[in-house]
Motif scaffolding. Structure first.
Motif, PDB file in Angstrom:
ATOM      1  N   LEU A 291       0.871  -1.178   0.000  1.00 57.36           N
ATOM      2  CA  LEU A 291       0.000   0.000   0.000  1.00 57.36           C
ATOM      3  C   LEU A 291       0.906   1.225   0.000  1.00 57.36           C
ATOM      4  O   LEU A 291       1.846   1.310   0.792  1.00 57.36           O
ATOM      5  N   VAL A 292       0.634   2.151  -0.905  1.00 54.34           N
ATOM      6  CA  VAL A 292       1.387   3.412  -0.945  1.00 54.34           C
ATOM      7  C   VAL A 292       0.436   4.534  -0.551  1.00 54.34           C
ATOM      8  O   VAL A 292      -0.704   4.576  -1.031  1.00 54.34           O
ATOM      9  N   ILE A 293       0.890   5.400   0.328  1.00 52.02           N
ATOM     10  CA  ILE A 293       0.102   6.601   0.642  1.00 52.02           C
ATOM     11  C   ILE A 293       0.977   7.829   0.391  1.00 52.02           C
ATOM     12  O   ILE A 293       2.205   7.749   0.465  1.00 52.02           O
ATOM     13  N   GLU A 294       0.308   8.945   0.101  1.00 46.22           N
ATOM     14  CA  GLU A 294       1.021  10.181  -0.263  1.00 46.22           C
ATOM     15  C   GLU A 294       0.503  11.361   0.542  1.00 46.22           C
ATOM     16  O   GLU A 294      -0.029  12.319  -0.021  1.00 46.22           O
ATOM     17  N   PRO A 295       0.616  11.310   1.861  1.00 45.40           N
ATOM     18  CA  PRO A 295       0.057  12.412   2.643  1.00 45.40           C
ATOM     19  C   PRO A 295       0.843  13.704   2.456  1.00 45.40           C
ATOM     20  O   PRO A 295       2.055  13.690   2.254  1.00 45.40           O
TER      21      PRO A 295
END
Ligand code: PLP
Length: 414
Positions: free
Chosen positions: A259-263
């Motif tokens: 899972l990649v997140i970009e906050p």
């Protein structure tokens, strides 16, 4: 304190941004803990455009957080900070052929958002069959259909990504695999009005549908950014990740698919304040104009906020005014930051602190009328300047005609 005394607020010379490192630590650690708990095989990549201050990018890198970039310039900036290509998520529709080819060769996690990238990747795969070209695709999906009222483009479709419903996404996947490249990622980012869990459920739900319908075997699912972050809400980050996992678990193995997140805003908006000062006050009609040494160009650069900032002031207690207009230093009539109703009267020299202004402010940095404010980091009661205030020297240095010298033939530098 006597009721007419001014409460003192300490801080650096104004105007200046102040980053509270302890608040930043809390938010970043909280997101990292949420991932460790609900999807350990994951990547947190910080959205560079949200605030690309070099101190901050270095801080993120030190925390093991990758850089999410959306242009060649941001890609180069991340490299200059010391990021390895394989710690960079390369997004956006404006990648150049040269940087894209380097990114694919050097292992950046790359999500495509334009037809020319598809063409260039197909070329690269055909040219060098030994190279394993593995890419992600940004998905264009109809947020408003699934979460009415959430889209930030009312009555229109988003312009980003490849449309799944009209068959474009599938066609791009075939085109790439025919050329010897593999589609191993989906990128689902959408901005939303409320940043609710339902938006992330919908994003993950669309990804799950695409994965099962097209029988995809993915290295990553990039859910994007757009999260809500606040120091008071201690469970929201974990709630996001667990609801994303619940949607995706039936179709992917979280031990294999990252899972990649970009906050961006969720971690950097809250920890930043802008310290300003009252330069002058004027009573005109029923209003009192409070002229400050900041401007909407500093904290509302798109002049879009219906601003009601969370502020602290040194206004004296006990003397109230029905309507004080906090105005900026520019000569624009609409450079009005906010209106204070029935609030303690501000006087020349009083400090005003605007809280939660770390996202999409400094990156729009303006040299309109005044240069950019300094930036300080507050760490354990000590303030360190990490960006000096903009000035005429810097401005002249960046302008090649400044000293009467024409640009050389090979300018600008690559
Ligand atoms: C692709 C992408 N990722 C991440 C972000 C960061 O969003 P935010 O700052 O709202 O977390 C954005 C912002 O628009 C974006 O376009």
């Amino acid at each position: 304190m006597n009721s007419t005394e001014h409460p003192r607020i300490t801080g650096p010379p104004t105007p200046a941004f102040v980053i509270d490192k302890s608040a930043l630590d809390i938010l970043v650690n909280r997101f990292q803990d949420a991932l460790a708990q609900h999807w350990p095989n994951s990547v947190m990549s910080y959205s560079v455009k949200t605030n690309s201050l070099p101190w901050l990018l270095t801080y993120m890198k030190q925390q093991g957080i990758w850089a999410e970039v959306v242009s060649d310039s941001e890609y180069r900036l991340a490299c200059a900070i010391g990021y390895e290509p394989n710690q960079i998520v390369y997004n956006g529709p404006i990648k150049s052929r040269r940087v894209l080819r380097a990114a694919l060769r050097n292992g950046s996690l790359t999500n495509f958002d334009s037809n020319r990238e598809v063409r260039w990747a197909a070329e690269l795969a055909a040219e060098d069959p030994s190279l394993d070209v593995r890419v992600g695709l940004r998905v264009n999906w109809d947020l408003d259909a699934l979460c009415p009222g959430e889209s930030t483009v009312v009555g229109e479709r988003s312009r980003f990504g490849f449309d799944y419903t009209n068959g474009d996404l599938e066609a791009v996947i075939s085109r790439l695999s025919d050329a010897g490249a593999s589609v191993v990622g989906l990128h689902m980012h959408r901005n939303s009005r409320t940043k609710s869990l339902q938006v992330y459920q919908a994003a993950a739900g669309v990804a799950a549908e695409i994965i099962s319908t097209l029988d995809l075997h993915l290295d990553w699912i990039d859910i994007g950014g757009g999260f809500f972050g606040s120091l008071d809400d201690t469970t929201m980050f974990a709630d996001y990740i667990s609801c994303i996992r619940a949607e995706l678990e039936p179709v992917v193995d979280p031990r294999r698919t990252r899972l990649v997140i970009e906050p961006g805003g969720s971690v950097i908006a809250t920890p930043v304040e802008l310290h300003a000062q009252v330069l002058d006050t004027k009573d005109i009609g029923p209003q009192r104009f409070v002229i400050t040494d900041t401007s909407r160009t500093d904290i509302d650069p798109l002049f879009r906020k219906q601003a009601s900032y969370d502020i602290a002031t040194e206004a004296a207690h006990g003397t109230s005014h029905p309507e004080q207009v906090l105005a900026g230093f520019t000569c624009m009539e609409d450079d009005r930051l906010m209106v204070l109703k029935d609030s303690p009267k501000l006087l020349e020299g009083d400090r005003i602190v605007f809280r939660r202004v770390g996202a999409y402010t400094m990156t729009y940095g303006s040299s309109f009328i005044e240069f950019q404010p300094a930036v300080y980091v507050l760490d354990e009661n000590s303030l360190t300047m990490v960006r000096r205030p903009g000035g005429v020297e810097d401005y002249l240095n960046g302008n090649m005609w400044a000293a009467g010298q024409p640009p050389s033939a090979d300018a600008p530098p690559a």
